[in-house]
Design an enzyme around this catalytic site. Structure first.
Site, PDB file in Angstrom:
ATOM      1  N   HIS A 212      40.419  40.683  40.396  1.00 29.36           N
ATOM      2  CA  HIS A 212      40.773  39.261  40.433  1.00 29.36           C
ATOM      3  C   HIS A 212      39.970  38.453  41.446  1.00 29.36           C
ATOM      4  O   HIS A 212      40.133  37.237  41.530  1.00 29.36           O
ATOM      5  CB  HIS A 212      42.261  39.095  40.743  1.00 29.36           C
ATOM      6  CG  HIS A 212      42.597  39.425  42.161  1.00 29.36           C
ATOM      7  ND1 HIS A 212      42.766  40.708  42.587  1.00 29.36           N
ATOM      8  CD2 HIS A 212      42.749  38.648  43.264  1.00 29.36           C
ATOM      9  CE1 HIS A 212      43.013  40.712  43.875  1.00 29.36           C
ATOM     10  NE2 HIS A 212      43.011  39.471  44.318  1.00 29.36           N
TER      11      HIS A 212
HETATM   12  C1  UD1 Z   1      45.323  34.990  46.089  1.00 30.28           C
HETATM   13  C2  UD1 Z   1      44.727  35.293  47.448  1.00 30.28           C
HETATM   14  C3  UD1 Z   1      44.042  36.646  47.409  1.00 30.28           C
HETATM   15  C4  UD1 Z   1      44.959  37.729  46.871  1.00 30.28           C
HETATM   16  C5  UD1 Z   1      45.516  37.274  45.521  1.00 30.28           C
HETATM   17  C6  UD1 Z   1      46.460  38.287  44.942  1.00 30.28           C
HETATM   18  C7  UD1 Z   1      43.995  33.320  48.705  1.00 30.28           C
HETATM   19  C8  UD1 Z   1      42.806  32.599  49.214  1.00 30.28           C
HETATM   20  N1  UD1 Z   1      43.743  34.313  47.832  1.00 30.28           N
HETATM   21  O1  UD1 Z   1      44.252  34.871  45.175  1.00 30.28           O
HETATM   22  O2  UD1 Z   1      43.623  37.014  48.702  1.00 30.28           O
HETATM   23  O3  UD1 Z   1      44.267  38.924  46.738  1.00 30.28           O
HETATM   24  O4  UD1 Z   1      46.185  36.024  45.701  1.00 30.28           O
HETATM   25  O5  UD1 Z   1      46.918  37.907  43.694  1.00 30.28           O
HETATM   26  O6  UD1 Z   1      45.082  32.996  49.095  1.00 30.28           O
HETATM   27  N2  UD1 Z   1      47.971  31.802  38.889  1.00 30.28           N
HETATM   28  C9  UD1 Z   1      48.911  31.882  37.906  1.00 30.28           C
HETATM   29  N3  UD1 Z   1      50.164  32.299  38.245  1.00 30.28           N
HETATM   30  C10 UD1 Z   1      50.491  32.646  39.512  1.00 30.28           C
HETATM   31  C11 UD1 Z   1      49.508  32.571  40.513  1.00 30.28           C
HETATM   32  C12 UD1 Z   1      48.246  32.158  40.196  1.00 30.28           C
HETATM   33  O7  UD1 Z   1      48.648  31.571  36.742  1.00 30.28           O
HETATM   34  O8  UD1 Z   1      51.641  32.998  39.782  1.00 30.28           O
HETATM   35  C13 UD1 Z   1      46.611  31.358  38.590  1.00 30.28           C
HETATM   36  C14 UD1 Z   1      46.298  30.013  39.219  1.00 30.28           C
HETATM   37  O9  UD1 Z   1      46.648  28.969  38.397  1.00 30.28           O
HETATM   38  C15 UD1 Z   1      44.815  30.109  39.448  1.00 30.28           C
HETATM   39  C16 UD1 Z   1      44.597  31.587  39.673  1.00 30.28           C
HETATM   40  O10 UD1 Z   1      45.690  32.279  39.139  1.00 30.28           O
HETATM   41  O11 UD1 Z   1      44.111  29.736  38.296  1.00 30.28           O
HETATM   42  C17 UD1 Z   1      44.372  31.891  41.117  1.00 30.28           C
HETATM   43  O12 UD1 Z   1      45.499  31.775  41.958  1.00 30.28           O
HETATM   44  P1  UD1 Z   1      45.313  31.548  43.558  1.00 30.28           P
HETATM   45  O13 UD1 Z   1      46.630  31.522  44.205  1.00 30.28           O
HETATM   46  O14 UD1 Z   1      44.361  30.458  43.782  1.00 30.28           O
HETATM   47  O15 UD1 Z   1      44.542  32.740  44.112  1.00 30.28           O
HETATM   48  P2  UD1 Z   1      44.464  34.243  43.733  1.00 30.28           P
HETATM   49  O16 UD1 Z   1      43.218  34.446  42.962  1.00 30.28           O
HETATM   50  O17 UD1 Z   1      45.737  34.726  43.153  1.00 30.28           O
END
Ligand code: UD1
Length: 368
Positions: A212
């Protein structure tokens, strides 16, 4: 920290890797409910049920006292929203101490708000460094550590990094790895689940993939290099892939098709995932925590990154860095299939007692 009356501690969590870190702290703090009042604030950085709620249930964490409901966004937007909302909570609740965990955006946002209000901050999982400042998590780690009052490190490299950055020795406490507390506490429970048959898998005859990191999945060339390797490896051993929402979106964007030996499933809860990990032949991952968990479980781990902030899993554990290099991934996976893979030892203090050590320190501080 002068703690005469019952002290209020706020734990701030927001993203999936935070939840297994707060669980043992919450359990330990409950034993001292005469000394501490513990509130859990969920920022809402992760919000899908299978990225958040299921962890509270699996790990028996009390439901958050407050949810800031921040949701997704660019880094500035997400961090800013958490700060705006968390500041209101701090002003209303006036905690004596804020506990922050790991390296996600919720960690730095809460630490920054607290320190500016003169509230003490303790960072659980301090001192880790990948020395790669293009990783958002590395920025979060460096900044959080530089403003925290108490730094709880998992391993000696954490202490060394902090000392080199000029953090005074008195602030640093090596307490071990908090993730291991959750792992050891839940291993027995996870072992009893029947996860494999529901996915048509047999013990030690499959690999598990998690993927991811933006540097791997948001970049077309990098994600395609990884999938080129997966295509070859999955001809030799089935790979099960609980897919992160970010990666799902990116696979669609870059037209990456499913392949026969790669089984895509929704993200799993803590216990089901632990069961999959315990029984697999090897892991492929770009996660931070999984590098530690596989070391404790003695499962070979191929990490799809160039660097790690957890070098002790390379020197002592079962971890190996393979980057997003197609040939290297295939070569190392074949080696594991032929010979069983890297063996390792458990680092010191990765013994399930880290939360107890942290709370003992807080009790001592509160007596001063
Ligand atoms: C975040 C953390 C990362 C960790 C990861 C675990 C930061 C900078 N990064 O990254 O260190 O390894 O979490 O998962 O804080 N999304 C959903 N549903 C959710 C959560 C996210 O659909 O419940 C989608 C969001 O809309 C976005 C993407 O996933 O498009 C990324 O989510 P984001 O919280 O920005 O960061 P992660 O990549 O999850």
């Amino acid at each position: 920290m002068v703690m005469n009356k019952k002290k209020k501690i706020i734990s701030v969590v927001g993203a999936r890797p935070n939840f297994m870190k707060v669980a043992p702290i919450s359990r330990e703090l409950e034993k001292y409910s005469d000394r501490f009042q513990h509130l859990i604030v969920h920022t809402g950085q992760h919000y899908d049920e299978n990225m958040s709620k299921i962890f509270f249930e699996d790990l028996a964490i009390p439901m958050p006292d407050i949810n800031l409901g921040v949701g997704p966004g660019n880094h500035g937007e997400q961090t800013g929203k958490i700060m705006i909302e968390f500041e209101k909570i701090c002003l209303a609740e006036k905690p004596d101490l804020v506990l922050v965990y790991g390296d996600v955006n919720s960690t730095i946002a809460a630490a920054l708000v607290s320190v500016k209000l003169g509230i003490r901050v303790a960072h659980v999982e301090a001192g880790l460094r990948s020395f790669d400042r293009s990783m958002p998590e590395e920025i979060n780690r460096v900044l959080t550590d530089s403003i925290s009052d108490y730094l709880f490190t998992p391993s000696p490299d954490g202490d060394e990094n902090l000392l080199k950055e000029g953090v005074s020795k008195e602030k640093i406490y090596m307490v071990g790895d908090i993730m291991v507390d959750s792992l050891l506490f839940n291993k027995g429970k996870a072992a009893k689940l029947d996860v494999l048959s529901s996915f048509g898998l047999s013990a030690e005859k499959y690999a598990v993939l998690t993927l991811h990191r933006p540097s791997n999945v948001d970049n077309e060339e990098n994600i395609k290099n990884i999938f080129a390797a997966l295509e070859i490896v999955s001809e030799k051993i089935p790979i099960i892939f609980p897919i992160h929402p970010r990666t799902k979106k990116m696979m669609q964007k870059f037209n990456i098709n499913q392949m026969k030996g790669l089984k895509l499933i929704s993200p799993l809860g803590y216990l089901e995932f632990l069961n999959l990990m315990m029984n697999c032949s090897f892991m492929l991952t770009d996660s931070g925590g999984i590098q530690e968990e596989t070391t404790v479980l003695d499962i070979p781990c191929l990490t799809l990154r160039n660097t790690t902030e957890r070098p002790i899993t390379l020197s002592h554990g079962t971890n190996m860095l393979v980057s997003n290099n197609t040939d290297k991934i295939i070569k190392e996976a074949k080696k594991i299939l032929d010979g069983g893979g890297k063996k390792g030892n458990n680092p010191d203090l990765w013994d399930g007692q880290t939360a107890r050590r942290i709370i003992n320190i807080l009790l001592n501080l509160s007596d001063k």
